[in-house]
Design a protein around this motif. Structure first.
Motif, PDB file in Angstrom:
ATOM      1  N   ASN A   1       0.775  -1.291  -0.005  1.00 12.37           N
ATOM      2  CA  ASN A   1      -0.007   0.039   0.093  1.00 12.37           C
ATOM      3  C   ASN A   1       0.932   1.345  -0.059  1.00 12.37           C
ATOM      4  O   ASN A   1       0.249   2.304  -0.286  1.00 12.37           O
ATOM      5  N   GLU A   2       2.043   1.111   0.450  1.00 10.42           N
ATOM      6  CA  GLU A   2       2.884   2.313   0.530  1.00 10.42           C
ATOM      7  C   GLU A   2       3.228   2.993  -0.830  1.00 10.42           C
ATOM      8  O   GLU A   2       3.353   4.231  -0.983  1.00 10.42           O
ATOM      9  N   ILE A   3       3.085   2.291  -1.944  1.00 13.09           N
ATOM     10  CA  ILE A   3       3.382   2.584  -3.260  1.00 13.09           C
ATOM     11  C   ILE A   3       2.356   3.437  -3.814  1.00 13.09           C
ATOM     12  O   ILE A   3       2.314   4.620  -4.099  1.00 13.09           O
ATOM     13  N   GLY A   4       0.946   2.782  -3.487  1.00  8.04           N
ATOM     14  CA  GLY A   4      -0.031   3.775  -3.843  1.00  8.04           C
ATOM     15  C   GLY A   4      -0.295   4.716  -3.229  1.00  8.04           C
ATOM     16  O   GLY A   4      -0.616   6.072  -3.745  1.00  8.04           O
ATOM     17  N   ALA A   5      -0.056   4.899  -1.879  1.00  4.39           N
ATOM     18  CA  ALA A   5      -0.194   6.056  -1.095  1.00  4.39           C
ATOM     19  C   ALA A   5       0.565   7.023  -1.236  1.00  4.39           C
ATOM     20  O   ALA A   5       0.216   8.173  -1.107  1.00  4.39           O
ATOM     21  N   ALA A   6       1.896   6.734  -1.742  1.00  4.55           N
ATOM     22  CA  ALA A   6       2.697   7.740  -1.951  1.00  4.55           C
ATOM     23  C   ALA A   6       3.034   8.286  -3.550  1.00  4.55           C
ATOM     24  O   ALA A   6       3.595   9.415  -3.928  1.00  4.55           O
ATOM     25  N   SER A   7       2.262   7.606  -4.181  1.00  5.83           N
ATOM     26  CA  SER A   7       2.424   7.788  -5.775  1.00  5.83           C
ATOM     27  C   SER A   7       1.987   9.232  -6.319  1.00  5.83           C
ATOM     28  O   SER A   7       2.793   9.803  -7.268  1.00  5.83           O
ATOM     29  N   VAL A   8       0.963   9.806  -5.894  1.00  2.00           N
ATOM     30  CA  VAL A   8       0.289  11.111  -6.371  1.00  2.00           C
ATOM     31  C   VAL A   8       1.504  12.234  -6.026  1.00  2.00           C
ATOM     32  O   VAL A   8       1.957  13.047  -6.807  1.00  2.00           O
ATOM     33  N   GLU A   9       1.641  12.163  -4.657  1.00  2.00           N
ATOM     34  CA  GLU A   9       2.523  13.425  -3.993  1.00  2.00           C
ATOM     35  C   GLU A   9       4.005  13.143  -4.781  1.00  2.00           C
ATOM     36  O   GLU A   9       4.634  14.072  -4.935  1.00  2.00           O
ATOM     37  N   TYR A  10       4.407  11.933  -4.912  1.00  2.00           N
ATOM     38  CA  TYR A  10       5.759  11.789  -5.485  1.00  2.00           C
ATOM     39  C   TYR A  10       5.807  12.381  -6.704  1.00  2.00           C
ATOM     40  O   TYR A  10       6.873  12.966  -7.221  1.00  2.00           O
ATOM     41  N   LEU A  11       4.857  11.933  -7.666  1.00  3.13           N
ATOM     42  CA  LEU A  11       4.959  12.667  -9.163  1.00  3.13           C
ATOM     43  C   LEU A  11       4.825  13.936  -9.170  1.00  3.13           C
ATOM     44  O   LEU A  11       5.441  14.841 -10.039  1.00  3.13           O
ATOM     45  N   GLN A  12       3.954  14.675  -8.110  1.00  7.21           N
ATOM     46  CA  GLN A  12       3.719  16.231  -7.973  1.00  7.21           C
ATOM     47  C   GLN A  12       5.442  16.553  -7.704  1.00  7.21           C
ATOM     48  O   GLN A  12       5.606  17.571  -8.208  1.00  7.21           O
ATOM     49  N   VAL A  13       6.048  15.931  -6.604  1.00  6.59           N
ATOM     50  CA  VAL A  13       7.178  16.587  -6.255  1.00  6.59           C
ATOM     51  C   VAL A  13       8.263  16.404  -7.815  1.00  6.59           C
ATOM     52  O   VAL A  13       8.996  17.427  -7.747  1.00  6.59           O
ATOM     53  N   PHE A  14       8.407  15.322  -8.478  1.00  3.12           N
ATOM     54  CA  PHE A  14       8.994  15.161  -9.541  1.00  3.12           C
ATOM     55  C   PHE A  14       8.524  16.313 -10.504  1.00  3.12           C
ATOM     56  O   PHE A  14       9.566  16.873 -10.876  1.00  3.12           O
ATOM     57  N   GLY A  15       7.296  16.636 -10.788  1.00  4.70           N
ATOM     58  CA  GLY A  15       6.932  17.758 -11.524  1.00  4.70           C
ATOM     59  C   GLY A  15       7.162  19.115 -11.256  1.00  4.70           C
ATOM     60  O   GLY A  15       8.064  19.673 -12.206  1.00  4.70           O
ATOM     61  N   TYR A  16       7.420  19.414  -9.891  1.00  6.41           N
ATOM     62  CA  TYR A  16       7.928  20.612  -9.607  1.00  6.41           C
ATOM     63  C   TYR A  16       9.289  20.646  -9.719  1.00  6.41           C
ATOM     64  O   TYR A  16       9.977  21.754  -9.810  1.00  6.41           O
ATOM     65  N   THR A  17      10.022  19.724  -9.454  1.00  6.44           N
ATOM     66  CA  THR A  17      11.555  19.528  -9.488  1.00  6.44           C
ATOM     67  C   THR A  17      11.946  19.808 -11.196  1.00  6.44           C
ATOM     68  O   THR A  17      12.810  20.448 -11.271  1.00  6.44           O
ATOM     69  N   ALA A  18      11.265  19.023 -11.999  1.00  3.41           N
ATOM     70  CA  ALA A  18      11.436  19.203 -13.309  1.00  3.41           C
ATOM     71  C   ALA A  18      11.449  20.743 -13.999  1.00  3.41           C
ATOM     72  O   ALA A  18      12.176  21.155 -14.648  1.00  3.41           O
ATOM     73  N   TYR A  19      10.115  21.236 -13.336  1.00  2.34           N
ATOM     74  CA  TYR A  19       9.813  22.637 -13.670  1.00  2.34           C
ATOM     75  C   TYR A  19      10.921  23.493 -13.417  1.00  2.34           C
ATOM     76  O   TYR A  19      11.422  24.493 -13.925  1.00  2.34           O
ATOM     77  N   ALA A  20      11.454  23.377 -12.129  1.00  2.00           N
ATOM     78  CA  ALA A  20      12.634  24.076 -11.399  1.00  2.00           C
ATOM     79  C   ALA A  20      13.815  24.041 -12.396  1.00  2.00           C
ATOM     80  O   ALA A  20      14.518  24.999 -12.453  1.00  2.00           O
ATOM     81  N   TYR A  21      14.120  22.918 -12.850  1.00  2.22           N
ATOM     82  CA  TYR A  21      15.205  22.562 -13.862  1.00  2.22           C
ATOM     83  C   TYR A  21      15.059  23.391 -15.087  1.00  2.22           C
ATOM     84  O   TYR A  21      16.066  24.218 -15.475  1.00  2.22           O
ATOM     85  N   MET A  22      14.083  23.454 -15.656  1.00  3.65           N
ATOM     86  CA  MET A  22      13.716  24.338 -17.002  1.00  3.65           C
ATOM     87  C   MET A  22      13.814  25.738 -16.471  1.00  3.65           C
ATOM     88  O   MET A  22      14.322  26.334 -17.120  1.00  3.65           O
ATOM     89  N   TRP A  23      13.157  26.213 -15.359  1.00  2.00           N
ATOM     90  CA  TRP A  23      13.129  27.680 -14.940  1.00  2.00           C
ATOM     91  C   TRP A  23      14.600  28.113 -14.631  1.00  2.00           C
ATOM     92  O   TRP A  23      14.854  29.281 -15.167  1.00  2.00           O
ATOM     93  N   ALA A  24      15.459  27.266 -14.095  1.00  2.00           N
ATOM     94  CA  ALA A  24      16.896  27.574 -13.905  1.00  2.00           C
ATOM     95  C   ALA A  24      17.388  27.728 -15.306  1.00  2.00           C
ATOM     96  O   ALA A  24      18.338  28.651 -15.316  1.00  2.00           O
ATOM     97  N   LEU A  25      17.243  26.716 -16.320  1.00  2.00           N
ATOM     98  CA  LEU A  25      17.789  26.969 -17.552  1.00  2.00           C
ATOM     99  C   LEU A  25      17.548  28.295 -18.387  1.00  2.00           C
ATOM    100  O   LEU A  25      18.163  29.059 -18.892  1.00  2.00           O
ATOM    101  N   MET A  26      16.148  28.759 -18.140  1.00  2.00           N
ATOM    102  CA  MET A  26      15.615  29.795 -18.784  1.00  2.00           C
ATOM    103  C   MET A  26      15.997  31.017 -17.957  1.00  2.00           C
ATOM    104  O   MET A  26      16.508  32.153 -18.676  1.00  2.00           O
ATOM    105  N   ALA A  27      16.285  30.957 -16.650  1.00  2.00           N
ATOM    106  CA  ALA A  27      16.846  32.350 -15.860  1.00  2.00           C
ATOM    107  C   ALA A  27      18.382  32.564 -16.406  1.00  2.00           C
ATOM    108  O   ALA A  27      18.714  33.686 -16.645  1.00  2.00           O
ATOM    109  N   ARG A  28      18.996  31.286 -16.463  1.00  2.00           N
ATOM    110  CA  ARG A  28      20.402  31.402 -16.901  1.00  2.00           C
ATOM    111  C   ARG A  28      20.533  32.002 -18.478  1.00  2.00           C
ATOM    112  O   ARG A  28      21.535  32.875 -18.398  1.00  2.00           O
TER     113      ARG A  28
END
Length: 85
Positions: free
Chosen positions: A6-33
């Motif tokens: 059950n741990e996988i299912g319970a964490a999956s949505v929030e984990y994917l959201q963290v990954f999405g925010y992190t991916a956007y942070a990387y893209m914003w860092a490239l654009m800012a540079r």
């Protein structure tokens, strides 16, 4: 997850959201540079840097609460299944 599937299912949505925010942070860092040093020449670059600052200051910190949800485990989530409504 080995001991409790059950741990996988319970964490999956929030984990994917963290990954999405992190991916956007990387893209914003490239654009800012790319925009650094050009903001005085063109309002577009100044706006790009302002939006990047907004993202890092106001949106990216959400990963802290999402990470806490991932670490909280599945017990409280699956207690809802047994509740009588």
């Amino acid at each position: 997850a080995k001991g409790n599937p059950n741990e996988i299912g319970a964490a999956s949505v929030e984990y994917l959201q963290v990954f999405g925010y992190t991916a956007y942070a990387y893209m914003w860092a490239l654009m800012a540079r790319a925009a650094l040093g050009k903001e005085a020449q063109d309002a577009f670059y100044a706006s790009k840097l302002g939006t990047a600052r907004f993202y890092f200051a106001r949106l990216l910190p959400r990963i802290h609460s999402l990470s806490a949800s991932v670490k909280a485990g599945s017990e409280s989530l699956y207690l809802l299944d047994a509740a009588q409504f």
